[in-house]
Design a protein around this motif. Structure first.
Motif, PDB file in Angstrom:
ATOM      1  N   PRO A  68       0.970  -1.439  -0.215  1.00 37.58           N
ATOM      2  CA  PRO A  68       0.036  -0.185   0.156  1.00 37.58           C
ATOM      3  C   PRO A  68       1.021   1.390  -0.158  1.00 37.58           C
ATOM      4  O   PRO A  68       0.540   2.690  -0.293  1.00 37.58           O
ATOM      5  N   ILE A  69       2.030   1.602   0.096  1.00 35.99           N
ATOM      6  CA  ILE A  69       3.085   2.472   0.432  1.00 35.99           C
ATOM      7  C   ILE A  69       3.345   2.768  -0.792  1.00 35.99           C
ATOM      8  O   ILE A  69       4.570   1.353  -1.616  1.00 35.99           O
ATOM      9  N   VAL A  70       3.485   3.697  -1.288  1.00 33.88           N
ATOM     10  CA  VAL A  70       4.001   4.405  -2.445  1.00 33.88           C
ATOM     11  C   VAL A  70       4.883   5.248  -2.621  1.00 33.88           C
ATOM     12  O   VAL A  70       4.788   6.536  -2.319  1.00 33.88           O
ATOM     13  N   HIS A  71       6.490   5.668  -3.130  1.00 34.82           N
ATOM     14  CA  HIS A  71       6.652   6.565  -2.587  1.00 34.82           C
ATOM     15  C   HIS A  71       7.192   7.669  -4.163  1.00 34.82           C
ATOM     16  O   HIS A  71       6.927   6.832  -5.690  1.00 34.82           O
ATOM     17  N   LEU A  72       6.569   8.881  -4.182  1.00 31.13           N
ATOM     18  CA  LEU A  72       6.488   9.988  -4.727  1.00 31.13           C
ATOM     19  C   LEU A  72       7.534  10.693  -4.659  1.00 31.13           C
ATOM     20  O   LEU A  72       7.448  11.088  -4.151  1.00 31.13           O
ATOM     21  N   ALA A  73       7.623  11.633  -5.641  1.00 35.72           N
ATOM     22  CA  ALA A  73       8.153  12.738  -5.600  1.00 35.72           C
ATOM     23  C   ALA A  73       8.179  13.794  -5.581  1.00 35.72           C
ATOM     24  O   ALA A  73       6.838  13.536  -4.590  1.00 35.72           O
ATOM     25  N   ARG A  74       8.639  14.712  -4.263  1.00 40.07           N
ATOM     26  CA  ARG A  74       8.267  15.914  -4.059  1.00 40.07           C
ATOM     27  C   ARG A  74       7.031  16.704  -4.318  1.00 40.07           C
ATOM     28  O   ARG A  74       6.024  17.004  -3.794  1.00 40.07           O
ATOM     29  N   ALA A  75       6.942  16.990  -5.734  1.00 34.61           N
ATOM     30  CA  ALA A  75       5.953  17.666  -6.534  1.00 34.61           C
ATOM     31  C   ALA A  75       5.531  17.044  -7.303  1.00 34.61           C
ATOM     32  O   ALA A  75       6.194  16.678  -8.221  1.00 34.61           O
ATOM     33  N   ILE A  76       4.335  16.512  -6.834  1.00 35.57           N
ATOM     34  CA  ILE A  76       4.144  15.407  -8.387  1.00 35.57           C
ATOM     35  C   ILE A  76       3.203  16.173  -9.284  1.00 35.57           C
ATOM     36  O   ILE A  76       3.225  15.742 -10.620  1.00 35.57           O
ATOM     37  N   SER A  77       3.097  17.488  -9.469  1.00 34.56           N
ATOM     38  CA  SER A  77       3.234  17.833 -10.775  1.00 34.56           C
ATOM     39  C   SER A  77       3.940  19.440 -10.984  1.00 34.56           C
ATOM     40  O   SER A  77       4.573  20.059 -10.084  1.00 34.56           O
ATOM     41  N   VAL A  78       3.291  20.721 -11.562  1.00 39.01           N
ATOM     42  CA  VAL A  78       4.334  21.398 -12.330  1.00 39.01           C
ATOM     43  C   VAL A  78       3.377  22.258 -11.092  1.00 39.01           C
ATOM     44  O   VAL A  78       3.538  23.343 -10.521  1.00 39.01           O
ATOM     45  N   GLU A  79       2.181  22.359 -11.693  1.00 36.15           N
ATOM     46  CA  GLU A  79       1.077  23.388 -10.376  1.00 36.15           C
ATOM     47  C   GLU A  79       1.439  23.002  -8.716  1.00 36.15           C
ATOM     48  O   GLU A  79       1.335  24.135  -8.088  1.00 36.15           O
ATOM     49  N   ASP A  80       1.671  22.045  -8.469  1.00 37.66           N
ATOM     50  CA  ASP A  80       2.670  21.631  -6.925  1.00 37.66           C
ATOM     51  C   ASP A  80       3.711  22.310  -6.853  1.00 37.66           C
ATOM     52  O   ASP A  80       3.982  22.538  -5.305  1.00 37.66           O
ATOM     53  N   LEU A  81       4.327  21.794  -7.347  1.00 34.00           N
ATOM     54  CA  LEU A  81       5.804  22.529  -7.427  1.00 34.00           C
ATOM     55  C   LEU A  81       5.662  23.738  -7.442  1.00 34.00           C
ATOM     56  O   LEU A  81       6.242  24.877  -6.478  1.00 34.00           O
ATOM     57  N   LYS A  82       4.495  24.755  -8.349  1.00 33.84           N
ATOM     58  CA  LYS A  82       4.552  26.192  -8.344  1.00 33.84           C
ATOM     59  C   LYS A  82       3.776  26.881  -6.496  1.00 33.84           C
ATOM     60  O   LYS A  82       4.512  27.426  -5.911  1.00 33.84           O
ATOM     61  N   ASN A  83       3.103  25.885  -5.882  1.00 42.01           N
ATOM     62  CA  ASN A  83       2.337  25.938  -4.748  1.00 42.01           C
ATOM     63  C   ASN A  83       3.773  25.793  -3.755  1.00 42.01           C
ATOM     64  O   ASN A  83       3.551  26.886  -2.339  1.00 42.01           O
ATOM     65  N   GLN A  84       4.324  25.161  -3.339  1.00 43.31           N
ATOM     66  CA  GLN A  84       5.449  24.833  -2.739  1.00 43.31           C
ATOM     67  C   GLN A  84       6.730  25.795  -3.045  1.00 43.31           C
ATOM     68  O   GLN A  84       7.025  26.099  -1.872  1.00 43.31           O
ATOM     69  N   ILE A  85       6.605  26.162  -3.561  1.00 46.24           N
ATOM     70  CA  ILE A  85       7.713  26.986  -4.285  1.00 46.24           C
ATOM     71  C   ILE A  85       7.095  28.594  -3.086  1.00 46.24           C
ATOM     72  O   ILE A  85       7.737  29.426  -2.967  1.00 46.24           O
ATOM     73  N   ALA A  86       5.977  28.372  -4.149  1.00 47.14           N
ATOM     74  CA  ALA A  86       4.895  30.166  -3.141  1.00 47.14           C
ATOM     75  C   ALA A  86       5.281  29.834  -1.974  1.00 47.14           C
ATOM     76  O   ALA A  86       5.862  31.014  -0.908  1.00 47.14           O
ATOM     77  N   LYS A  87       4.651  28.823  -1.248  1.00 41.68           N
ATOM     78  CA  LYS A  87       4.948  28.465   0.129  1.00 41.68           C
ATOM     79  C   LYS A  87       6.540  28.811   0.888  1.00 41.68           C
ATOM     80  O   LYS A  87       6.021  29.877   2.568  1.00 41.68           O
ATOM     81  N   LEU A  88       6.917  28.328   0.142  1.00 37.07           N
ATOM     82  CA  LEU A  88       8.464  28.712   0.773  1.00 37.07           C
ATOM     83  C   LEU A  88       8.474  29.379   0.892  1.00 37.07           C
ATOM     84  O   LEU A  88       9.370  30.943   2.039  1.00 37.07           O
ATOM     85  N   TYR A  89       7.652  30.619  -0.089  1.00 38.56           N
ATOM     86  CA  TYR A  89       8.660  31.842  -0.711  1.00 38.56           C
ATOM     87  C   TYR A  89       7.976  33.311   1.083  1.00 38.56           C
ATOM     88  O   TYR A  89       8.527  33.884   1.210  1.00 38.56           O
TER      89      TYR A  89
END
Length: 289
Positions: free
Chosen positions: A106-127
């Motif tokens: 049941p455990i699946v290892h995913l990348a930290r950002a699973i999409s371009v939109e998710d990457l943008k949101n995480q970068i905005a959160k860091l900022y």
């Protein structure tokens, strides 16, 4: 003098004709617009033909690169690329990996950002986190959310504390004599607001601060964006602090969705009432507050 119309204007005219006129071909509508307005704009087909001809001729003097005019300009994306590099080199350097295919686990290892939109949101959160730390002495960082509706029973009339299609565990010889959750006359919704104690550095925790919990009667105190802003204003005024910045994190409910006009007007009212210089309203996914 030739007249040139933008694509947005032509598209608006075509959509208006499509609304009021039935079964009109788009090409005819475009031709009508071109004749009546005197639009001298070349259609896209002619432009594509000219571009293809320029490439087919293979003459380097025909095509001119005008990007050199932007060499001394400040790009609006410089800050984004700076924090994107910091994100990839820092928090995500150990987690940007391919997805593991596990069919029996049941455990699946995913990348930290699973999409371009998710990457943008995480970068905005860091900022925004670093912005809050930088101006921590002049900023309010608020987390606001409504929790699950609580049913209130009548005196001597118990109510099942379950939702629809759920089961209640009772003993074999016990009679299940309680009403369903839909048969309640009163219910309360807890509203939780946390005024965050902003840490000194990015490694610190943002999940600590002054927590305020209020109860709303769903019948006489219907939730609205203006009610939330009024309650928040009262809390901030009693802190006896005057900050110039306000950062507000809410869930994706209709009373917090910042794309709605009523929510935007409430935020503008808060901006004016607190005499702010900077206001950030961030809407996160429902259930992730």
């Amino acid at each position: 003098m030739p007249v040139y119309a933008t694509r947005a204007i032509r598209r608006e005219f075509v959509n208006t004709c499509d609304t009021f006129l039935d079964n009109v071909e788009k090409s005819r509508v475009c031709q009508i617009y071109k004749k009546f307005v005197g639009d001298s704009t070349t259609n896209e087909t002619e432009i594509d033909v000219r571009v293809k001809l320029a490439f087919d001729l293979r003459d380097p003097d025909i095509i001119t690169d005008i990007q050199h005019f932007n060499e001394e300009r400040i790009s609006i994306y410089n800050t984004f690329w700076e924090y994107a590099k910091k994100f990839l080199e820092g928090t995500a350097q150990d987690s940007v990996v391919a997805v593991d295919k596990r069919h029996h686990d049941p455990i699946v290892h995913l990348a930290r950002a699973i999409s371009v939109e998710d990457l943008k949101n995480q970068i905005a959160k860091l900022y925004l986190e670093e912005l809050a730390i930088k101006f921590r002495n002049n900023i309010w960082l608020i987390f606001l959310d409504d929790k699950h509706r609580c049913k209130i029973k009548e005196p001597g009339h118990p109510v099942a504390a379950i939702e629809h299609e759920k089961q209640v565990v009772v003993t074999t010889y016990e009679t299940f004599a309680v009403s369903d959750h839909d048969f309640t006359k009163c219910s309360l919704i807890p509203s939780v607001t946390m005024i965050c104690n902003i840490p000194d550095n990015i490694e610190g925790s943002f999940y600590q601060g002054q927590v305020n919990i209020g109860l709303k009667d769903t019948t006489f105190q219907a939730s609205s964006s203006l009610r939330y802003m009024t309650e928040l204003y009262d809390m901030l005024i009693h802190t006896e602090k005057h900050h110039l910045f306000l950062m507000l994190y809410t869930d994706g409910g209709p009373d917090h969705k910042n794309t709605f006009l009523r929510v935007q007007l409430s935020l503008i009212a808060m901006f004016v009432a607190l005499d702010l210089d900077y206001l950030v309203a961030v809407r996160i996914l429902p259930g992730h507050s």
